[in-house]
Motif scaffolding. Structure first.
Motif, PDB file in Angstrom:
ATOM      1  N   ILE A  72       0.832  -1.210   0.000  1.00 36.00           N
ATOM      2  CA  ILE A  72       0.000   0.000   0.000  1.00 36.00           C
ATOM      3  C   ILE A  72       0.864   1.257   0.000  1.00 36.00           C
ATOM      4  N   PHE A  73       1.846   1.301   0.926  1.00 36.49           N
ATOM      5  CA  PHE A  73       2.724   2.476   0.989  1.00 36.49           C
ATOM      6  C   PHE A  73       3.532   2.633  -0.296  1.00 36.49           C
ATOM      7  N   GLY A  74       3.996   1.508  -0.848  1.00 39.48           N
ATOM      8  CA  GLY A  74       4.777   1.560  -2.074  1.00 39.48           C
ATOM      9  C   GLY A  74       3.971   2.038  -3.261  1.00 39.48           C
ATOM     10  N   TYR A  75       2.705   1.714  -3.273  1.00 38.94           N
ATOM     11  CA  TYR A  75       1.845   2.122  -4.391  1.00 38.94           C
ATOM     12  C   TYR A  75       1.427   3.585  -4.266  1.00 38.94           C
ATOM     13  N   PHE A  76       1.005   3.985  -3.070  1.00 41.32           N
ATOM     14  CA  PHE A  76       0.448   5.322  -2.903  1.00 41.32           C
ATOM     15  C   PHE A  76       1.477   6.394  -2.553  1.00 41.32           C
ATOM     16  N   ILE A  77       2.570   6.016  -1.909  1.00 43.07           N
ATOM     17  CA  ILE A  77       3.529   7.029  -1.464  1.00 43.07           C
ATOM     18  C   ILE A  77       4.791   7.001  -2.335  1.00 43.07           C
ATOM     19  N   SER A  78       5.591   5.935  -2.166  1.00 46.13           N
ATOM     20  CA  SER A  78       6.851   5.853  -2.902  1.00 46.13           C
ATOM     21  C   SER A  78       7.362   4.428  -2.888  1.00 46.13           C
ATOM     22  N   LYS A  79       8.092   4.074  -3.933  1.00 44.23           N
ATOM     23  CA  LYS A  79       8.666   2.732  -3.968  1.00 44.23           C
ATOM     24  C   LYS A  79       9.662   2.529  -2.839  1.00 44.23           C
ATOM     25  N   TYR A  80      10.225   3.606  -2.331  1.00 44.34           N
ATOM     26  CA  TYR A  80      11.185   3.500  -1.235  1.00 44.34           C
ATOM     27  C   TYR A  80      10.517   3.043   0.058  1.00 44.34           C
ATOM     28  N   CYS A  81       9.258   3.368   0.209  1.00 48.34           N
ATOM     29  CA  CYS A  81       8.503   2.859   1.368  1.00 48.34           C
ATOM     30  C   CYS A  81       8.412   1.337   1.308  1.00 48.34           C
TER      31      CYS A  81
END
Length: 111
Positions: A72-81
């Protein structure tokens, strides 16, 4: 969807399915645990299979939750998450890995 988030999602689904299998099999699921299934039958009987199966189910569910949040974080925020979450999952995963099977199942020994 970026590759890192996709990896998190695939692993989350995989571990989620295995977690459900452990939940359905209850104490019979202990035979699926690596190292325990190679022990002799008389040695297996000296361990609390129900507790082992519950702990494995809970670990798999924790991994599913961690990796799904990474997707979820990688999709909505950043791949680094997603990368950070994968590193966190690796730390949690290797914390539970034991090379010696006897040491790994020591806490499940029936007195």
């Amino acid at each position: 969807m970026n590759m890192e988030a996709m990896i998190c999602l695939i692993l989350a689904v995989f571990f989620g399915i295995i977690s459900i299998i452990f939940a359905l099999l209850k104490e019979k699921g202990a035979i699926l645990i690596s190292g325990f299934n190679t022990m002799p039958k008389e040695e297996q009987e000296k361990h609390d299979k129900k507790k082992m199966s519950i702990d494995m189910r809970n670990s798999l569910f924790l991994w599913t939750t961690i990796l799904f949040s990474g997707a979820i974080f990688g999709y909505f925020i950043s791949k680094y998450c997603a990368i950070i979450v994968i590193v966190i999952w690796l730390i949690v995963f290797f914390k539970d890995v034991h090379i010696d099977a006897e040491k790994a199942f020591e806490k499940y020994r029936i007195q």
